[in-house]
Enzyme design. Sequence first.
Site, PDB file in Angstrom:
ATOM      1  N   ASN A  62       0.291  -0.942   0.281  1.00  0.00           N
ATOM      2  CA  ASN A  62      -0.271   0.092  -0.432  1.00  0.00           C
ATOM      3  C   ASN A  62       1.267   1.204   0.080  1.00  0.00           C
ATOM      4  O   ASN A  62       2.006   1.164   0.169  1.00  0.00           O
ATOM      5  CB  ASN A  62      -0.929  -0.042   1.504  1.00  0.00           C
ATOM      6  CG  ASN A  62      -0.698  -0.673   2.087  1.00  0.00           C
ATOM      7  OD1 ASN A  62       0.620  -1.539   2.672  1.00  0.00           O
ATOM      8  ND2 ASN A  62      -0.694   0.139   3.553  1.00  0.00           N
ATOM      9  N   GLU A  64       0.876   5.297   0.685  1.00  0.00           N
ATOM     10  CA  GLU A  64      -0.333   6.229   1.039  1.00  0.00           C
ATOM     11  C   GLU A  64      -0.173   7.619   0.560  1.00  0.00           C
ATOM     12  O   GLU A  64       0.966   7.944  -0.106  1.00  0.00           O
ATOM     13  CB  GLU A  64      -0.522   6.317   2.911  1.00  0.00           C
ATOM     14  CG  GLU A  64      -1.664   5.210   2.683  1.00  0.00           C
ATOM     15  CD  GLU A  64      -0.933   4.165   4.717  1.00  0.00           C
ATOM     16  OE1 GLU A  64      -0.782   5.705   5.422  1.00  0.00           O
ATOM     17  OE2 GLU A  64      -2.160   3.754   4.757  1.00  0.00           O
ATOM     18  N   CYS A  73      -4.451   0.612  -2.264  1.00  0.00           N
ATOM     19  CA  CYS A  73      -4.301  -0.429  -1.218  1.00  0.00           C
ATOM     20  C   CYS A  73      -2.811  -1.453  -2.050  1.00  0.00           C
ATOM     21  O   CYS A  73      -2.928  -1.258  -3.593  1.00  0.00           O
ATOM     22  CB  CYS A  73      -5.262  -1.261  -1.453  1.00  0.00           C
ATOM     23  SG  CYS A  73      -7.022   0.072  -0.934  1.00  0.00           S
ATOM     24  N   GLU A  75      -3.533  -4.070  -2.971  1.00  0.00           N
ATOM     25  CA  GLU A  75      -3.694  -5.258  -3.971  1.00  0.00           C
ATOM     26  C   GLU A  75      -3.573  -4.691  -4.810  1.00  0.00           C
ATOM     27  O   GLU A  75      -3.566  -5.388  -6.703  1.00  0.00           O
ATOM     28  CB  GLU A  75      -5.020  -5.547  -3.828  1.00  0.00           C
ATOM     29  CG  GLU A  75      -5.051  -6.206  -2.277  1.00  0.00           C
ATOM     30  CD  GLU A  75      -5.219  -5.538  -1.228  1.00  0.00           C
ATOM     31  OE1 GLU A  75      -4.782  -5.186  -1.486  1.00  0.00           O
ATOM     32  OE2 GLU A  75      -6.650  -6.068  -0.090  1.00  0.00           O
ATOM     33  N   CYS A 112     -10.722  -4.673   0.166  1.00  0.00           N
ATOM     34  CA  CYS A 112     -11.393  -3.854   0.130  1.00  0.00           C
ATOM     35  C   CYS A 112     -12.104  -4.445  -0.821  1.00  0.00           C
ATOM     36  O   CYS A 112     -12.261  -4.814  -2.375  1.00  0.00           O
ATOM     37  CB  CYS A 112     -11.587  -2.535   0.352  1.00  0.00           C
ATOM     38  SG  CYS A 112     -10.231  -1.916  -1.180  1.00  0.00           S
ATOM     39  N   CYS A 115     -10.863  -2.874  -4.191  1.00  0.00           N
ATOM     40  CA  CYS A 115      -9.924  -4.166  -5.100  1.00  0.00           C
ATOM     41  C   CYS A 115     -10.150  -5.683  -5.240  1.00  0.00           C
ATOM     42  O   CYS A 115      -9.750  -6.080  -6.382  1.00  0.00           O
ATOM     43  CB  CYS A 115      -8.608  -4.185  -4.019  1.00  0.00           C
ATOM     44  SG  CYS A 115      -7.497  -2.932  -3.290  1.00  0.00           S
TER      45      CYS A 115
HETATM   46  N1  THU Z   1      -4.836  -1.139   2.618  1.00  0.00           N
HETATM   47  C1  THU Z   1      -4.376  -2.047   1.414  1.00  0.00           C
HETATM   48  O1  THU Z   1      -3.343  -2.502   1.365  1.00  0.00           O
HETATM   49  N2  THU Z   1      -6.058  -3.263   1.637  1.00  0.00           N
HETATM   50  C2  THU Z   1      -6.894  -4.043   2.647  1.00  0.00           C
HETATM   51  O2  THU Z   1      -7.384  -4.717   2.032  1.00  0.00           O
HETATM   52  C3  THU Z   1      -7.410  -3.113   2.782  1.00  0.00           C
HETATM   53  C4  THU Z   1      -6.589  -1.766   3.217  1.00  0.00           C
HETATM   54  C5  THU Z   1      -4.153  -0.028   3.196  1.00  0.00           C
HETATM   55  C6  THU Z   1      -5.023   1.690   2.666  1.00  0.00           C
HETATM   56  C7  THU Z   1      -4.799   2.238   3.619  1.00  0.00           C
HETATM   57  O3  THU Z   1      -3.373   2.150   3.527  1.00  0.00           O
HETATM   58  C8  THU Z   1      -4.164   1.519   4.536  1.00  0.00           C
HETATM   59  O4  THU Z   1      -4.361  -0.173   4.719  1.00  0.00           O
HETATM   60  C9  THU Z   1      -5.513   1.987   6.146  1.00  0.00           C
HETATM   61  O5  THU Z   1      -6.417   0.959   5.239  1.00  0.00           O
END
Ligand code: THU
Length: 164
Positions: A62, A64, A73, A75, A112, A115
């Site tokens: 991920n 941000e 994310c 994925e 999520c 994804c």
């Molecule tokens: N996140 C992911 O990378 N994958 C998921 O399946 C759920 C959430 C990340 C997004 C964000 O950077 C952090 O987790 C918190 O939501």
Amino acid sequence: MRSVRKEIEFTEYDSIDQLNSSDSALLASAIEIAHTAYAPYSNFKVGAAILLKNGEVVIGNNQENIAYPSGLCAERVAIFHAGATHPNEPIETIAIYAESHTIPVDSPISPCGACRQVIMEYRHKQSTPIRVILKPQQGNIWVFKCVSDLLPYAFDLKGLKKQN
Ligand code: THU
């Protein structure tokens, strides 16, 4: 009128040692790449590793952003990475791992909705299922036979895709 019931099946493992060598190696790649996720806002690090049919592994984590929705994310970083670099190579499995040093991550973190939708696009692009392996920092591992188990009744309209 009739009611319809759909069941979802997955396999649960107590530890990574119970997986076959291919799945445990893929999960190890997801764990490794989670450590270098850029997650200064959530401190929640996710890694994804994708096994392609040709045996290559493509990774993502991920990323941000201070403008929160601009981040992505793990994925989707991984799957777009695979789509960009190996556009015609079918995807066999995606392994996803999540960790945090601020909150307990003790049950599988499932992708999520966005994804799931994106992974489903690649499922529709190929004729074979995309397996999903989910591992939390601590706790059991879940293995789904196909991403469609995580997104039943996904939107799909064959006529929408232009034939080239
Ligand atoms: N996140 C992911 O990378 N994958 C998921 O399946 C759920 C959430 C990340 C997004 C964000 O950077 C952090 O987790 C918190 O939501």
